[in-house]
Write a protein that holds these residues in place. Sequence first.
Motif, PDB file in Angstrom:
ATOM      1  N   ILE A 618       0.864  -1.180   0.000  1.00 41.42           N
ATOM      2  CA  ILE A 618       0.000   0.000   0.000  1.00 41.42           C
ATOM      3  C   ILE A 618       0.902   1.232   0.000  1.00 41.42           C
ATOM      4  N   TYR A 619       0.580   2.225  -0.814  1.00 40.38           N
ATOM      5  CA  TYR A 619       1.356   3.457  -0.829  1.00 40.38           C
ATOM      6  C   TYR A 619       0.424   4.664  -0.815  1.00 40.38           C
ATOM      7  N   TYR A 620       0.962   5.781  -0.317  1.00 41.72           N
ATOM      8  CA  TYR A 620       0.209   7.022  -0.289  1.00 41.72           C
ATOM      9  C   TYR A 620       1.186   8.171  -0.103  1.00 41.72           C
ATOM     10  N   ILE A 621       0.741   9.379  -0.410  1.00 42.28           N
ATOM     11  CA  ILE A 621       1.547  10.569  -0.166  1.00 42.28           C
ATOM     12  C   ILE A 621       1.109  11.160   1.167  1.00 42.28           C
ATOM     13  N   ALA A 622       2.087  11.399   2.033  1.00 38.96           N
ATOM     14  CA  ALA A 622       1.813  11.914   3.374  1.00 38.96           C
ATOM     15  C   ALA A 622       2.498  13.262   3.567  1.00 38.96           C
ATOM     16  N   ARG A 623       1.945  14.041   4.457  1.00 37.99           N
ATOM     17  CA  ARG A 623       2.567  15.312   4.845  1.00 37.99           C
ATOM     18  C   ARG A 623       3.267  15.134   6.178  1.00 37.99           C
ATOM     19  N   GLN A 624       4.555  15.487   6.190  1.00 33.92           N
ATOM     20  CA  GLN A 624       5.330  15.373   7.417  1.00 33.92           C
ATOM     21  C   GLN A 624       5.090  16.618   8.275  1.00 33.92           C
ATOM     22  N   ALA A 625       4.668  16.417   9.493  1.00 30.06           N
ATOM     23  CA  ALA A 625       4.298  17.538  10.355  1.00 30.06           C
ATOM     24  C   ALA A 625       5.502  18.427  10.682  1.00 30.06           C
ATOM     25  N   ASN A 626       6.666  17.828  10.906  1.00 30.87           N
ATOM     26  CA  ASN A 626       7.828  18.613  11.321  1.00 30.87           C
ATOM     27  C   ASN A 626       8.381  19.464  10.182  1.00 30.87           C
ATOM     28  N   SER A 627       8.571  18.842   9.010  1.00 32.95           N
ATOM     29  CA  SER A 627       9.202  19.543   7.891  1.00 32.95           C
ATOM     30  C   SER A 627       8.206  20.188   6.950  1.00 32.95           C
ATOM     31  N   GLY A 628       6.968  19.735   6.981  1.00 32.46           N
ATOM     32  CA  GLY A 628       5.965  20.229   6.041  1.00 32.46           C
ATOM     33  C   GLY A 628       6.133  19.672   4.645  1.00 32.46           C
ATOM     34  N   GLN A 629       7.045  18.701   4.490  1.00 35.90           N
ATOM     35  CA  GLN A 629       7.266  18.105   3.178  1.00 35.90           C
ATOM     36  C   GLN A 629       6.249  17.001   2.893  1.00 35.90           C
ATOM     37  N   TYR A 630       6.112  16.727   1.579  1.00 28.89           N
ATOM     38  CA  TYR A 630       5.223  15.672   1.135  1.00 28.89           C
ATOM     39  C   TYR A 630       6.056  14.511   0.607  1.00 28.89           C
ATOM     40  N   ARG A 631       5.911  13.371   1.251  1.00 32.69           N
ATOM     41  CA  ARG A 631       6.725  12.210   0.913  1.00 32.69           C
ATOM     42  C   ARG A 631       5.854  10.964   0.737  1.00 32.69           C
ATOM     43  N   ILE A 632       6.407   9.985   0.019  1.00 31.03           N
ATOM     44  CA  ILE A 632       5.715   8.701  -0.160  1.00 31.03           C
ATOM     45  C   ILE A 632       5.930   7.850   1.081  1.00 31.03           C
ATOM     46  N   TYR A 633       4.857   7.341   1.605  1.00 36.03           N
ATOM     47  CA  TYR A 633       4.894   6.357   2.685  1.00 36.03           C
ATOM     48  C   TYR A 633       4.071   5.148   2.237  1.00 36.03           C
ATOM     49  N   GLY A 634       4.150   4.083   3.016  1.00 31.64           N
ATOM     50  CA  GLY A 634       3.389   2.896   2.642  1.00 31.64           C
ATOM     51  C   GLY A 634       3.363   1.857   3.727  1.00 31.64           C
ATOM     52  N   PHE A 635       2.769   0.732   3.381  1.00 32.88           N
ATOM     53  CA  PHE A 635       2.719  -0.431   4.262  1.00 32.88           C
ATOM     54  C   PHE A 635       3.077  -1.663   3.444  1.00 32.88           C
ATOM     55  N   VAL A 636       3.775  -2.575   4.070  1.00 36.84           N
ATOM     56  CA  VAL A 636       4.060  -3.865   3.442  1.00 36.84           C
ATOM     57  C   VAL A 636       3.635  -4.974   4.399  1.00 36.84           C
ATOM     58  N   TRP A 637       3.242  -6.083   3.822  1.00 36.47           N
ATOM     59  CA  TRP A 637       2.760  -7.210   4.630  1.00 36.47           C
ATOM     60  C   TRP A 637       3.892  -8.217   4.851  1.00 36.47           C
ATOM     61  N   ASP A 638       4.166  -8.486   6.087  1.00 34.94           N
ATOM     62  CA  ASP A 638       5.144  -9.522   6.443  1.00 34.94           C
ATOM     63  C   ASP A 638       4.638 -10.245   7.687  1.00 34.94           C
ATOM     64  N   GLY A 639       3.517 -10.917   7.512  1.00 39.87           N
ATOM     65  CA  GLY A 639       2.831 -11.541   8.640  1.00 39.87           C
ATOM     66  C   GLY A 639       1.872 -10.590   9.303  1.00 39.87           C
ATOM     67  N   THR A 640       2.190  -9.339   9.277  1.00 41.69           N
ATOM     68  CA  THR A 640       1.314  -8.251   9.684  1.00 41.69           C
ATOM     69  C   THR A 640       1.739  -7.035   8.872  1.00 41.69           C
ATOM     70  N   TRP A 641       1.015  -5.947   8.988  1.00 39.54           N
ATOM     71  CA  TRP A 641       1.364  -4.766   8.216  1.00 39.54           C
ATOM     72  C   TRP A 641       2.419  -3.945   8.950  1.00 39.54           C
ATOM     73  N   PHE A 642       3.459  -3.538   8.202  1.00 37.26           N
ATOM     74  CA  PHE A 642       4.515  -2.692   8.736  1.00 37.26           C
ATOM     75  C   PHE A 642       4.612  -1.429   7.885  1.00 37.26           C
ATOM     76  N   GLY A 643       4.866  -0.297   8.522  1.00 40.92           N
ATOM     77  CA  GLY A 643       5.043   0.931   7.794  1.00 40.92           C
ATOM     78  C   GLY A 643       6.365   0.964   7.054  1.00 40.92           C
ATOM     79  N   VAL A 644       6.401   1.634   5.907  1.00 41.63           N
ATOM     80  CA  VAL A 644       7.612   1.747   5.121  1.00 41.63           C
ATOM     81  C   VAL A 644       7.724   3.170   4.585  1.00 41.63           C
ATOM     82  N   TYR A 645       8.998   3.657   4.481  1.00 43.88           N
ATOM     83  CA  TYR A 645       9.274   5.012   4.003  1.00 43.88           C
ATOM     84  C   TYR A 645      10.339   4.875   2.916  1.00 43.88           C
ATOM     85  N   PRO A 646       9.964   4.819   1.632  1.00 40.58           N
ATOM     86  CA  PRO A 646      10.920   4.542   0.554  1.00 40.58           C
ATOM     87  C   PRO A 646      12.130   5.462   0.556  1.00 40.58           C
ATOM     88  N   ALA A 647      11.956   6.774   0.798  1.00 40.01           N
ATOM     89  CA  ALA A 647      13.100   7.689   0.776  1.00 40.01           C
ATOM     90  C   ALA A 647      14.124   7.306   1.847  1.00 40.01           C
TER      91      ALA A 647
END
Length: 877
Positions: A618-647
């Motif tokens: 799963i992927y989506y564009i998120a806004r980072q509260a500290n920097s105000g930047q917009y970055r790609i975040y996501g989730f991957v399944w490895d027995g359960t869902w884990f967050g992932v930050y490609p950058a």
Amino acid sequence: MAIKKITKEQLNSYLSHSVSCDITEFLKPYSFTITNGHNGWNSLYPDWESNDPEIVNGNILARWVDLMRGIIDINPKMICSAMGAWQCRHWDSYVNRARINSLIYKIIKPSIVLQAMCFEIIDQSTLNGVGFIPSWVFSAFNLPYVQRRFDVHSMRWDDAYSNTDHHWYENFYTEPFILKAFVPNIRKLETQMWFYYLGRTYIDMGCESLNFCRVEMMNGEPGGQGGPYYPDYDTNPYWWNIVFNKLRAYADTKPTNSVIPTENIRFLLITGWTNGMVDGNDNLAFDFHSGPIRPKQNGLDLNINGGGCSIVAIDSGLCKNVFNLSKGGRTPSGWWCAHAPAHIGLDNTTEEYDIWAGTQSSNCMTPYHWDELSWYAMQKKSYRDNWLVYAYNKTKCLNKDASFFFSILGNTVIAQNYHRRYIAINPTSLFPPVNTINNIPNGIPNRQTVQQFASWGQQSIIKQIFAGWYPSPYGWVMHNFTNEEVLNAPSFPNVLSDVIFVGTDKAYYIGTDYRIHGYIKDNGTIGVWRTVSPSHAATNSQLTNNPTPIGAQAYAKSCLVAKPDGSQLMYIGYDGRLHGFFINNVWSYTYFDFYPQVLSQNNITAYSDLIWPENNRIYYIARQANSGQYRIYGFVWDGTWFGVYPAYAASVYYGQTIINQPQSLGALAFRNNRLFYRSGNGFLYMYNVTGLWHYWFNDMAGANLKLIQQNIRVVGDIALHNNRIYYVAAEGMTLQKRIHCLIETGNGTFDTVSPSWSAQFYGNGYPIPVIQQMQPGKELSVSPDGKRIAYIGIDNKVYYYIDPQGSGWNFAYVPMPNQIAAVTAPAIKNSLRFQDNETLFCAAPFVIGGPIKSMGRICYFKFERAYCKHPSINLIE
């Protein structure tokens, strides 16, 4: 219930090749003498004597033969109104004549369907002509046999003498009782027995269709939502079904392989002048519906007998017709439909007797002060010919699934007080061309000298229509999915955005209430689309084990997506979190908040471009509260869902610092383990997904060099197809938006093409300057074969480019039909999508120029016969 069934395709084939023609008419001149103050001429059939001059000179037989030859030459598959007597004082003679006529037609063409009319009128003289009630009528109703006749007192309404809706004719009070014409009450046993007798008698003649005419008029008191004649009367089918079920059961006992063609009953098609009756289980009482066409004066081609008329959908008031109103459900043959097929024709319900005939009228039931058929018959032949072609196509145009059909007339009464008949066949010695004003060939009919028996001359044109001489062109046709395919669709569906399909039986969207709604196809392929709301279903403890109150569910902002295996829905909420529903089945849904702690721990909020490209990603564009930047975040399944930050993953595993990876501003897309996005500088970038957690940043230098060379930047959506990336670009200093494409040629190199500019220089032989092409907005969609690139323009309408040869270089620009206005709200996606190469869906929150009730539909364009583009429509309208 019915054993003998008919498919929708078979039924449509009969209805689309039908002609209304009384085949039992004696075709003998009538006396205009009004007897006992009664003008019911059709009831004055005498017992013919052998010395009657019309019999002796053979004219009756000759006219009958001429009519039969003409109708058979037309080659209809169905003859509607083939028989049925409107008050008949000589019932036994009529039944014998009808039986013989039916046999002859069925011998000539065994496959033809004959329809009998079971009228909404009864009088004691007709009942007396029937004789004693047959014993099989009593048996059908489990009653002991009694030797008696039908009794009109036991059929009529209790208030028949005082209520004009329950009796006929202005001279009702002065007529002898035996001639008084009543409206029968179907709630009375005697009426049910009468209609069973009538229907079974016609079935025994070989009739495979029965029309019970104004069924609501006979059904009940005001309080329902009735059909085109009596819109306020009861539409509960209970009483009619008593009769229909018995008739269907009887038809099921009839053979289908007898050497006598009238004994073969393949099915029984029951209709009435109604837009439908449905029981509590969505079972339709009728196989198809019938009604008047209600032509509307358009003021064109004015003449002494009136002028031009158009066909429009009228869904309210006394003038309403069946368009848009035909009820849906399960047909007696077992198949489902959102709207039952319908037969619509010219009505002759109103007599023409005033001095204003031919002048403008405000009453749509009497165009130019004529009844509908008289208006048509009194136009010149060329107009009648053209109007038939027009009506045949316009009827299908107004009902986009093309299951509404114009009932073409062959032989019927024109105006009751004139006792003239409209006979469609070509001229013969006994059917000369109709008299015209100043005897001009094919001119305007002279209503003062119209013959009792004349040729109106539409035989050839009807034959050509049935033979397919006037096909509509192929083109893109806009359909209202909600109205056309959803059973009992709500008046205000309020579709906002994000239309998605899950499998072949589920469709979902975000509504204007910011909840998740949709349509499901109940019972699989034989089912019908119905409304459903995952948001509300998830609150029901009977449908889910973990109900969630509607107030505890987050409002949906955008980006409704589905897991590829079809088991879950997900969306971005107004709270900046991800939420969704487990799809337990088409009716059952369980709400969930998707790992909100992951977003909280990373101090981010979901912003846009949520995608679920694979079951484990799963992927989506998120806004980072500290920097105000917009970055790609996501989730991957490895027995359960884990967050992932490609950058971050690219910096950890490949040493690519985050600061050198531009922000993500949109156009997120995933294909072949590559995650594409658009940055704020107008360039494209991507991540190569090399493992469950591993991402390698790719600056796509070869692609972006092409953008620099062309002085363009990516500003909108992208759409991927094989090695091509289609995108919306802003050009040079003008910032005009055009569609461009990057073509990957290997080793990081790219070629380019622009459908917009290709359409200007080549256009597949029809070049159109880019300045005349509508600029694109944000959404793009490519057909599965890659030959069509659709987009939503800045005017909120849909357009596309086509590459008919599939070369990838020579595009033509094509505007879609302009009725549609598409979604334009920020960050909304997934509303424009090809289902196949010839079907394109989108959300339509409103229709340009339409009434407010047109808001919030799912619409689609389909490449098919475009009946609304038939040349005859422009000719008439």
